[in-house]
Scaffold this active site. Structure first.
Site, PDB file in Angstrom:
ATOM      1  N   GLY A 207       0.824  -1.207   0.000  1.00  0.00           N
ATOM      2  CA  GLY A 207       0.000   0.000   0.000  1.00  0.00           C
ATOM      3  C   GLY A 207       0.855   1.252   0.000  1.00  0.00           C
ATOM      4  N   SER A 208       0.291   2.317   0.533  1.00  0.00           N
ATOM      5  CA  SER A 208       0.942   3.624   0.442  1.00  0.00           C
ATOM      6  C   SER A 208       2.052   3.764   1.476  1.00  0.00           C
ATOM      7  CB  SER A 208      -0.105   4.716   0.687  1.00  0.00           C
ATOM      8  OG  SER A 208      -0.606   4.577   2.002  1.00  0.00           O
ATOM      9  N   ALA A 211       0.730   4.699   5.094  1.00  0.00           N
ATOM     10  CA  ALA A 211       0.246   3.586   5.921  1.00  0.00           C
ATOM     11  C   ALA A 211       1.413   2.683   6.307  1.00  0.00           C
ATOM     12  CB  ALA A 211      -0.823   2.802   5.173  1.00  0.00           C
ATOM     13  N   GLY A 212       2.336   2.473   5.370  1.00  0.00           N
ATOM     14  CA  GLY A 212       3.490   1.603   5.653  1.00  0.00           C
ATOM     15  C   GLY A 212       4.319   2.132   6.812  1.00  0.00           C
ATOM     16  N   GLU A 230       5.576  -3.218   1.155  1.00  0.00           N
ATOM     17  CA  GLU A 230       5.692  -2.969  -0.297  1.00  0.00           C
ATOM     18  C   GLU A 230       4.943  -1.669  -0.553  1.00  0.00           C
ATOM     19  OE1 GLU A 230       7.595  -5.271  -1.372  1.00  0.00           O
ATOM     20  OE2 GLU A 230       7.244  -6.735   0.206  1.00  0.00           O
TER      21      GLU A 230
HETATM   22  P1  NAD Z   1      -3.340   2.276   1.422  1.00  0.00           P
HETATM   23  O1  NAD Z   1      -2.039   2.415   2.098  1.00  0.00           O
HETATM   24  O2  NAD Z   1      -4.304   3.375   1.521  1.00  0.00           O
HETATM   25  O3  NAD Z   1      -4.091   0.961   1.939  1.00  0.00           O
HETATM   26  C1  NAD Z   1      -3.505  -0.332   1.886  1.00  0.00           C
HETATM   27  C2  NAD Z   1      -4.126  -1.190   2.967  1.00  0.00           C
HETATM   28  O4  NAD Z   1      -3.676  -0.764   4.253  1.00  0.00           O
HETATM   29  C3  NAD Z   1      -5.643  -1.108   3.008  1.00  0.00           C
HETATM   30  O5  NAD Z   1      -6.131  -2.387   3.307  1.00  0.00           O
HETATM   31  C4  NAD Z   1      -5.908  -0.117   4.132  1.00  0.00           C
HETATM   32  O6  NAD Z   1      -7.151  -0.278   4.736  1.00  0.00           O
HETATM   33  C5  NAD Z   1      -4.784  -0.459   5.086  1.00  0.00           C
HETATM   34  N1  NAD Z   1      -4.357   0.638   5.965  1.00  0.00           N
HETATM   35  C6  NAD Z   1      -4.383   1.967   5.727  1.00  0.00           C
HETATM   36  N2  NAD Z   1      -3.826   2.633   6.757  1.00  0.00           N
HETATM   37  C7  NAD Z   1      -3.431   1.701   7.655  1.00  0.00           C
HETATM   38  C8  NAD Z   1      -2.776   1.765   8.924  1.00  0.00           C
HETATM   39  N3  NAD Z   1      -2.416   2.920   9.473  1.00  0.00           N
HETATM   40  N4  NAD Z   1      -2.516   0.611   9.581  1.00  0.00           N
HETATM   41  C9  NAD Z   1      -2.852  -0.566   9.022  1.00  0.00           C
HETATM   42  N5  NAD Z   1      -3.480  -0.683   7.843  1.00  0.00           N
HETATM   43  C10 NAD Z   1      -3.757   0.436   7.156  1.00  0.00           C
HETATM   44  O7  NAD Z   1      -2.999   1.929  -0.119  1.00  0.00           O
HETATM   45  P2  NAD Z   1      -3.988   1.964  -1.382  1.00  0.00           P
HETATM   46  O8  NAD Z   1      -4.361   3.373  -1.634  1.00  0.00           O
HETATM   47  O9  NAD Z   1      -5.050   0.937  -1.213  1.00  0.00           O
HETATM   48  O10 NAD Z   1      -3.039   1.430  -2.533  1.00  0.00           O
HETATM   49  C11 NAD Z   1      -2.260   2.263  -3.368  1.00  0.00           C
HETATM   50  C12 NAD Z   1      -0.850   2.352  -2.833  1.00  0.00           C
HETATM   51  O11 NAD Z   1      -0.265   1.051  -2.816  1.00  0.00           O
HETATM   52  C13 NAD Z   1       0.064   3.187  -3.697  1.00  0.00           C
HETATM   53  O12 NAD Z   1       0.870   3.959  -2.860  1.00  0.00           O
HETATM   54  C14 NAD Z   1       0.895   2.156  -4.437  1.00  0.00           C
HETATM   55  O13 NAD Z   1       2.141   2.623  -4.874  1.00  0.00           O
HETATM   56  C15 NAD Z   1       1.027   1.101  -3.395  1.00  0.00           C
HETATM   57  N6  NAD Z   1       1.348  -0.184  -4.000  1.00  0.00           N
HETATM   58  C16 NAD Z   1       2.585  -0.736  -3.791  1.00  0.00           C
HETATM   59  C17 NAD Z   1       2.915  -1.928  -4.415  1.00  0.00           C
HETATM   60  C18 NAD Z   1       4.243  -2.598  -4.208  1.00  0.00           C
HETATM   61  O14 NAD Z   1       4.318  -3.814  -4.398  1.00  0.00           O
HETATM   62  N7  NAD Z   1       5.304  -1.887  -3.845  1.00  0.00           N
HETATM   63  C19 NAD Z   1       1.995  -2.546  -5.239  1.00  0.00           C
HETATM   64  C20 NAD Z   1       0.747  -1.955  -5.415  1.00  0.00           C
HETATM   65  C21 NAD Z   1       0.425  -0.788  -4.792  1.00  0.00           C
END
Ligand code: NAD
Length: 475
Positions: A207-208, A211-212, A230
């Site tokens: 994810g983003s 959040a990471g 990731e």
């Molecule tokens: P996001 O970070 O908003 O959400 C990802 C997941 O994390 C969701 O299930 C969300 O509910 C959960 N989440 C959010 N905040 C959290 C927290 N504080 N604690 C625990 N869980 C939490 O990401 P998104 O908007 O769904 O996806 C897009 C992002 O993902 C982009 O930044 C993209 O670059 C990244 N991404 C990375 C890869 C990779 O392999 N490097 C692949 C695909 C997408």
């Protein structure tokens, strides 16, 4: 909307697609904990067999699955089909990866006994998925983690719960017990609660960066929990001298606008040598003007669909406007044909003259162009980011590519290929803000199990050869 519900919408139409009650995190973790010992004790061959059955279950519903992915993400049907194929292919890849990266090894024997390296699963793994590849990416954690002997609590993105539920349904129909692979419906709050739960053993997150980092911070005092992050990128595609302008432009378009720019590996910055600027940027614009963006099932098939929701579309339009008002020169404006649907046209803006460019990931079809004088400046500009996921060089000589490869910081470095479209047979991850050095794809096996070193003999046999007093025997 009731607060205990999640509702997802189809980006292309705005229609509600799915609704479901938010899950109870404590209950899910409790069930997973109880299920883990029996699952981990199964022979590896049985776990692999179940994963193969899972692949077969997905095959049976391939069309339905692709259609659902298209509806819930807005991505074109042809692209959703490739996502489902990746879900199926993941099983064979993960079986090979487990054997190659984390299998068993007997080391030298001899008088000191036999040495062995074997791997053990961590236990209960929380898998947190993103919306852009709502099936393939979480599945890329789930399958290797199951093969290694972990149980899974999977929380899909709150924007794509229907796809998450469908994926988990395939595992259950394949014969996985309900508590070995669980769906946890929820948003960021449930993700946070899961991460903070005492009884989980690891977090596999895609994810983003925001959040990471929050997850990393939360687990900073728990070094025993495995955390694979990731995250996103601010990826450069560098174009230097090449006679093949049309091909170079096509690579730029593929890198920047596939999936409406909603790929972590999408090129955000086109760094182009001054000698190539006019020809290349002209060709990129001509191609971008021809891109069809439409609803996922349109005929003829579109190149890209909408972005995920109106909030994302608004943020992208605002970013374009920010560049415009801070020295950016528009090459192709971002259009928003319908105010209440998240369709945005591919947009291109030259930001060379901007004094300060925000080093953030703009997750959509928005390409920034930077003109540089020479190759050294191009490399410096490519590295002008805290992220480090993917980077491509287009044109140049093998020597140029060697320099690019050696000097650019990224986990994926390509030559005359797009920044995206990485192979599942290779490791996949980035440096800097893009990841924590736990690459996924083929190397996912590494974070799904930990090595245990053993020396072993079938009987106790030992004597102490030095440093003992003479034994005094009583008469
Ligand atoms: P996001 O970070 O908003 O959400 C990802 C997941 O994390 C969701 O299930 C969300 O509910 C959960 N989440 C959010 N905040 C959290 C927290 N504080 N604690 C625990 N869980 C939490 O990401 P998104 O908007 O769904 O996806 C897009 C992002 O993902 C982009 O930044 C993209 O670059 C990244 N991404 C990375 C890869 C990779 O392999 N490097 C692949 C695909 C997408």
């Amino acid at each position: 909307m009731a607060t205990n519900e999640i509702i997802s919408h189809e980006p292309a139409t705005g229609a509600a697609l799915w609704r479901g009650e938010i899950s109870d995190v404590d209950q899910a973790v409790d069930r997973a904990r109880r299920a883990w010992p029996a699952w981990a004790a199964l022979p590896l061959a049985t776990r692999i067999e179940l994963c193969r059955r899972f692949a077969n279950e997905v095959r049976k519903v391939q069309d339905q699955f692709a259609e659902l992915i298209s509806r819930e993400t807005g991505k074109p049907l042809w692209e959703a089909r490739t996502e489902v194929e990746s879900v199926i292919a993941k099983v064979d890849i993960s079986v090979s990866a487990y054997a190659e990266r984390t299998g068993q090894k007997k080391l030298d024997g001899g008088l000191q006994g036999n040495s062995a390296v074997r791997h053990k699963p961590h236990g209960v793994m929380a898998v947190l998925g993103p919306y852009n590849f709502p099936a393939h990416l979480p599945n890329g954690h789930i399958v290797p983690a199951l093969i290694a002997g972990n149980v899974i609590i999977f929380k899909p993105s709150e924007k794509t719960p229907a796809v998450g539920e469908f994926l988990v349904g395939c595992f259950h129909r394949a014969g996985f017990a309900a508590d070995v692979v669980q769906l946890l419906v929820g948003a960021a709050a449930e993700g946070q609660a899961l991460v903070a739960h005492r009884d989980i053993d690891g977090v596999l997150f895609t994810g983003s960066v925001q959040a990471g980092i929050a997850i990393n911070r939360k687990l900073a005092t728990n070094p025993g929990k495995i955390v694979a992050l990731e995250m996103g990128g601010n990826n450069p595609i560098v174009v230097v001298d090449t006679p093949k302008v049309a091909d170079a432009a096509a690579l730029v378009i593929q890198s920047a606008f596939t999936s409406a720019g909603q790929r972590c590996t999408a090129a955000r910055r086109l760094i182009v040598k001054a000698s190539m600027y006019d020809a290349l940027v002209g060709e990129v614009k001509r191609l971008a003007d021809r891109i069809v963006f439409d609803q996922p099932f349109a005929d003829p098939a579109p190149f890209m669909g909408p972005v995920i929701d109106n909030q994302s579309a608004d943020q992208l339009s605002e970013s374009f406007f920010y560049f415009l008002s801070n020295g950016g020169r528009p090459i192709k404006h971002m259009l928003r044909p319908s105010e209440d649907l998240p369709f945005v046209s591919p947009a291109i803006i030259d930001v060379t003259a901007m004094k300060e460019r925000p080093d953030v990931e703009l997750f959509g079809p928005l390409l920034q162009v930077i003109k540089v004088d020479d190759f050294d400046a191009a490399i410096a500009e490519a590295n002008n980011t805290r992220f480090g996921l993917s980077a491509s060089l287009v044109g140049g000589s093998p020597q140029d590519y060697n320099r690019f490869w050696a000097n650019v910081r990224a986990g994926i470095i390509n030559w005359n290929r797009p920044t995206n479209g990485a192979s599942s047979k290779a490791p996949f991850g980035g440096t800097g803000l893009s990841g924590n050095h736990r690459p996924a794809a083929f190397y996912a096996a590494d974070y799904c199990a930990y090595p245990v070193a053993s020396t072993e003999m079938d009987q106790p046999r030992a004597s102490i050869g030095v440093g003992l007093r003479e034994e005094t025997r009583k008469a």
